[in-house]
Design an enzyme around this catalytic site. Structure first.
Site, PDB file in Angstrom:
ATOM      1  N   SER A  31       0.581  -1.101  -0.269  1.00 58.56           N
ATOM      2  CA  SER A  31      -0.104   0.505   0.296  1.00 58.56           C
ATOM      3  C   SER A  31       0.998   1.417   0.826  1.00 58.56           C
ATOM      4  CB  SER A  31      -0.382  -0.020   1.230  1.00 58.56           C
ATOM      5  OG  SER A  31      -1.985  -0.626   1.267  1.00 58.56           O
ATOM      6  N   GLN A  32       0.362   2.321  -0.098  1.00 60.56           N
ATOM      7  CA  GLN A  32       0.781   3.523  -0.483  1.00 60.56           C
ATOM      8  C   GLN A  32       1.004   4.103   0.626  1.00 60.56           C
ATOM      9  OE1 GLN A  32      -1.572   6.623  -2.398  1.00 60.56           O
ATOM     10  NE2 GLN A  32      -0.021   8.011  -1.790  1.00 60.56           N
TER      11      GLN A  32
END
Ligand code: SAM
Length: 215
Positions: free
Chosen positions: A64-65
């Site tokens: 994930s970012q």
């Protein structure tokens, strides 16, 4: 595992960027400042490790970012000793952040190869969440209740079983929407029957699969 001054400097800049984007919880920022995100990347992609972007980790999945990890972790509002269920182990980065916050982490992954890879890799880094393989869309009833539950894949609806598996006072952070865009929700179990719901901004996750996900 090499964590050079260069890596540490890149990480500090990333943390500053998260602060500028609105992340306020210093315990979350400090935990993310301790987890070496570059070790989740092959050398050829090192440049990407400290950019605020999601990145492919194989099998059609992503790490994930960083902003998303920070946002969800901040919403989860954990304290040391909390029993936390993470649905969607993926690379294991989010699980490491939760471990740094002193929580007892149970993490479940649907994709068998990712589960095997992460289950071997994280202990080498010194992180020891409890790993489970299978469909987490119905939670992990055998080990419930949990103080906090975080879902790191986009769900079509809020699975009832996840609410059931929360302790009183606990909360569930989950992105819910279609396969393009999801709203981040926080559901808090105030009493056995009273659940409050808060709605936050939009995100875009890979789909939650399984029985209570996108079949
Ligand atoms: N938390 C991860 C990290 O830190 O790298 C990112 C997770 S990635 C955005 C979403 C993950 O959820 C994928 O690895 C995917 O295989 C997993 N997933 C999807 N549906 C699932 C399910 N029903 N149960 C468990 N994991 C699931």
């Amino acid at each position: 595992m090499v964590d050079s001054y260069k890596h540490q400097g890149m990480r500090r800049r990333l943390i500053q960027k998260l602060r500028e984007k609105g992340i306020e919880d210093e315990s979350v920022l400090s935990a993310m400042g301790k987890v070496p995100r570059h070790v989740f990347f092959e050398n050829a992609f090192l440049e990407h490790a400290y950019q605020d972007k999601a990145f492919p980790i194989g099998h059609g999945q992503t790490i994930s970012q960083p902003y998303t990890v920070a946002f969800q972790t901040e919403l989860l509002n954990v304290k040391a000793g909390d029993k936390v269920l993470e649905i969607g182990t993926g690379s294991g980065y989010q699980a490491c952040v939760l471990c740094e916050l002193g929580t007892k982490v149970y993490t479940i992954e649907y994709q068998r190869d990712l589960y095997e890879r992460t289950r071997r890799f994280l202990p080498e880094m010194g992180y020891k969440p409890l790993f489970f393989s299978g469909d987490g869309s119905k939670g992990l009833s055998k080990h419930a209740p949990f103080d906090k539950i975080i879902v790191t894949a986009g769900a079509p609806t809020v699975p009832n079983s996840l609410i059931e598996q929360l302790s009183i006072g606990g909360c569930l952070v989950i992105p819910v929407g279609d396969d393009n865009v999801q709203q981040m929700l926080r559901l808090t179990k105030n009493t056995e029957r009273k659940i409050s719901k808060e709605v936050f901004s939009n995100f875009s996750f890979v789909p939650l699969k399984g029985e209570d996900g996108w079949k």
